[in-house]
Design a protein around this motif. Sequence first.
Motif, PDB file in Angstrom:
ATOM      1  N   LEU A 194     -10.447 -50.724  70.905  1.00 41.20           N
ATOM      2  CA  LEU A 194     -11.528 -50.986  69.959  1.00 41.20           C
ATOM      3  C   LEU A 194     -12.027 -49.628  69.478  1.00 41.20           C
ATOM      4  N   ALA A 195     -12.247 -49.457  68.180  1.00 40.82           N
ATOM      5  CA  ALA A 195     -12.642 -48.139  67.689  1.00 40.82           C
ATOM      6  C   ALA A 195     -13.416 -48.228  66.388  1.00 40.82           C
ATOM      7  N   VAL A 196     -14.383 -47.314  66.238  1.00 41.56           N
ATOM      8  CA  VAL A 196     -15.113 -47.122  64.985  1.00 41.56           C
ATOM      9  C   VAL A 196     -15.218 -45.620  64.755  1.00 41.56           C
ATOM     10  N   ALA A 197     -14.905 -45.181  63.544  1.00 39.05           N
ATOM     11  CA  ALA A 197     -15.038 -43.779  63.161  1.00 39.05           C
ATOM     12  C   ALA A 197     -15.757 -43.709  61.823  1.00 39.05           C
ATOM     13  N   ASP A 198     -16.664 -42.753  61.686  1.00 41.17           N
ATOM     14  CA  ASP A 198     -17.469 -42.593  60.478  1.00 41.17           C
ATOM     15  C   ASP A 198     -17.210 -41.198  59.935  1.00 41.17           C
ATOM     16  N   GLY A 199     -16.409 -41.115  58.863  1.00 42.88           N
ATOM     17  CA  GLY A 199     -16.029 -39.829  58.313  1.00 42.88           C
ATOM     18  C   GLY A 199     -17.125 -39.199  57.472  1.00 42.88           C
ATOM     19  N   ASN A 245     -15.435 -45.870  50.843  1.00 46.16           N
ATOM     20  CA  ASN A 245     -15.677 -46.152  52.248  1.00 46.16           C
ATOM     21  C   ASN A 245     -15.009 -45.079  53.104  1.00 46.16           C
ATOM     22  N   GLN A 246     -15.807 -44.325  53.845  1.00 50.76           N
ATOM     23  CA  GLN A 246     -15.279 -43.280  54.729  1.00 50.76           C
ATOM     24  C   GLN A 246     -15.221 -43.731  56.178  1.00 50.76           C
ATOM     25  N   ASP A 247     -15.583 -44.985  56.449  1.00 51.29           N
ATOM     26  CA  ASP A 247     -15.505 -45.543  57.801  1.00 51.29           C
ATOM     27  C   ASP A 247     -14.110 -46.091  58.074  1.00 51.29           C
ATOM     28  N   THR A 248     -13.768 -46.165  59.362  1.00 52.34           N
ATOM     29  CA  THR A 248     -12.585 -46.882  59.809  1.00 52.34           C
ATOM     30  C   THR A 248     -12.961 -47.702  61.033  1.00 52.34           C
ATOM     31  N   ALA A 249     -12.602 -48.983  61.018  1.00 48.99           N
ATOM     32  CA  ALA A 249     -12.853 -49.862  62.161  1.00 48.99           C
ATOM     33  C   ALA A 249     -11.536 -50.493  62.585  1.00 48.99           C
ATOM     34  N   TYR A 250     -11.324 -50.587  63.895  1.00 45.59           N
ATOM     35  CA  TYR A 250     -10.077 -51.147  64.412  1.00 45.59           C
ATOM     36  C   TYR A 250     -10.364 -51.963  65.667  1.00 45.59           C
ATOM     37  N   ALA A 251      -9.688 -53.096  65.796  1.00 43.90           N
ATOM     38  CA  ALA A 251      -9.780 -53.902  67.011  1.00 43.90           C
ATOM     39  C   ALA A 251      -8.399 -54.457  67.331  1.00 43.90           C
ATOM     40  N   GLY A 252      -7.957 -54.245  68.560  1.00 43.49           N
ATOM     41  CA  GLY A 252      -6.685 -54.776  69.033  1.00 43.49           C
ATOM     42  C   GLY A 252      -6.843 -55.311  70.443  1.00 43.49           C
ATOM     43  N   SER A 253      -5.739 -55.720  71.030  1.00 41.52           N
ATOM     44  CA  SER A 253      -5.807 -56.343  72.344  1.00 41.52           C
ATOM     45  C   SER A 253      -6.223 -55.369  73.434  1.00 41.52           C
ATOM     46  N   ALA A 304     -12.813 -40.003  54.533  1.00 46.53           N
ATOM     47  CA  ALA A 304     -12.031 -41.237  54.716  1.00 46.53           C
ATOM     48  C   ALA A 304     -10.723 -40.975  55.450  1.00 46.53           C
ATOM     49  N   PRO A 305      -9.894 -40.010  54.995  1.00 46.75           N
ATOM     50  CA  PRO A 305      -8.676 -39.744  55.764  1.00 46.75           C
ATOM     51  C   PRO A 305      -8.950 -39.169  57.148  1.00 46.75           C
ATOM     52  N   ALA A 306     -10.083 -38.488  57.332  1.00 50.28           N
ATOM     53  CA  ALA A 306     -10.416 -37.954  58.657  1.00 50.28           C
ATOM     54  C   ALA A 306     -10.666 -39.075  59.645  1.00 50.28           C
ATOM     55  N   SER A 307     -11.463 -40.066  59.254  1.00 45.02           N
ATOM     56  CA  SER A 307     -11.754 -41.177  60.165  1.00 45.02           C
ATOM     57  C   SER A 307     -10.496 -42.002  60.426  1.00 45.02           C
ATOM     58  N   ALA A 308      -9.689 -42.209  59.384  1.00 44.33           N
ATOM     59  CA  ALA A 308      -8.448 -42.967  59.555  1.00 44.33           C
ATOM     60  C   ALA A 308      -7.482 -42.241  60.486  1.00 44.33           C
TER      61      ALA A 308
END
Length: 358
Positions: A149-154, A138-146, A160-164
Motif C-alpha cells: 500500500l503506498a501514497v506519494a505526494d510529488g 495531479n502530482q500524487d500517486t496512490a497504489y494498493a496491492g495484495s 508527478a514523475p517523482a511520486s510515480a
Amino acid sequence: MELLTIGAFAKASRLSPKALRLYDELGLLTPARVDPDTGYRRYAPQQLEQARLVAWLRRLGMPLARIRRVCALEAGEAAGEIRAYWARVEADTAARRDLAAFLVDHLTGKDPAMSRTTAPLALRYAALSDTGRVRASNQDTAYAGSRLLAVADGYGGAGAPASAAAVEALRSLETETVPAGDLLGALEDALGRAEQAVHGVSAPGDDDTDAGTTLTAMLWTGSQLALVHIGDSRVHLLRDGELFQITHDHTVVQSLIDEGRLTPEEAASHPQRSLLMRALGRGADSTPDLRLHDARAGDRYLLCSDGLSTVVPAGDVHRVLSGTPEPEAAVRALVDLANASGGPDNVSCVVADVVEQP
C-alpha cells in the motif's frame, strides 16, 4: 543574603559540583558570585528551584540545549515545552518497542510472518487519486496491492514523475520473497531504490532539480504491516471504533507543535504548514520512520496525502471510515469530501481492511 558554597548548593540541589561547573559553562545555571581570585563559585538560595528543575529535566533525558530553552521560559510556556518533549519521547519509544518485539520474536524462533490468529488474514483494498478542484495536474500517486500500500505526494516541476518513480521502485516488494527477519531491512533497501529513482527524474542542471516527493507505504506480511514514512502523507488506523494517526508529519509546522511553539489550531492556518523537513529529493533529508504494526481482523488502514488531511476534519474522516463498509466506496467518499471542501490540492487515498480469509 548569605550565599551557599558550591558544596552546600550541590548537596541541597542534588547536583554534583562537577555538574554545577558544567552548567555554569553552558549558561544554564550561573553562580550568584565567583571569587575573582580563586574562581570559587557561590550560589543564592533562590537558585535552588532552577537547579532542581535542571536536575529533573536531565533525569527525563532532555538535551542540555533544550533545557536551556526551558529554563528561559515562563512557567506556563516551560510546561508546554516539557509536554511536547515528552510526547516525542513516547512516540520514539513506541517505535522502538515495536522493533524490539519483532526482534525478540525473530531471535526466539517465532516467525513474525506467521499469523498469530487461528484464521489466516488478508487485505481487502482500494486506491484512488484525484487532481482536485484547483490544480492543473495531479502530482500524487496512490497504489494498493495484495502486499503493498503506498501514497506519494510529488512537488516541484517534475513532482508527478517523482511520486510515480518512488512508488514504482517499491512495487517489486509485491513479488519478492522477504525473509521474516529482514522485513524492515528489505523495506529500507526499497526506499533507497526509490530515492535513486526520484533523483533520476531530473539530472543536475535541469530546471526541475527541486523535484521530490513524500512517500508513505506499508508492506503486508500476513499478520503485520511494516511501515516506511517520510514527509507529510499520513497513515490512520481505525480499530475498535477509534481512529488513530500512526505517522508523524515531517514538516516545519509539526516541529513547532512538538516544541510547544504552536498549537494544532494555530498550525492549521500557518502559512508554512506544507513546508517539508524530510522528503525524497535532491538535497532533502531522506531519513525515514520505519515501524512494525501487528494487524487484527477488523482493522482498517487509511493512507492519504495532505490533500485530504488539510481540508477534511478528522471527525468526517472517522465517520466515512466507520460507516462505509467497502474500501472502494470509502476512498471515493473521502476524495469527494476533499473536493467538496474546495479541493485546493491533489488528493489520494488508500483504504485497506484486514479480513479473515474464507
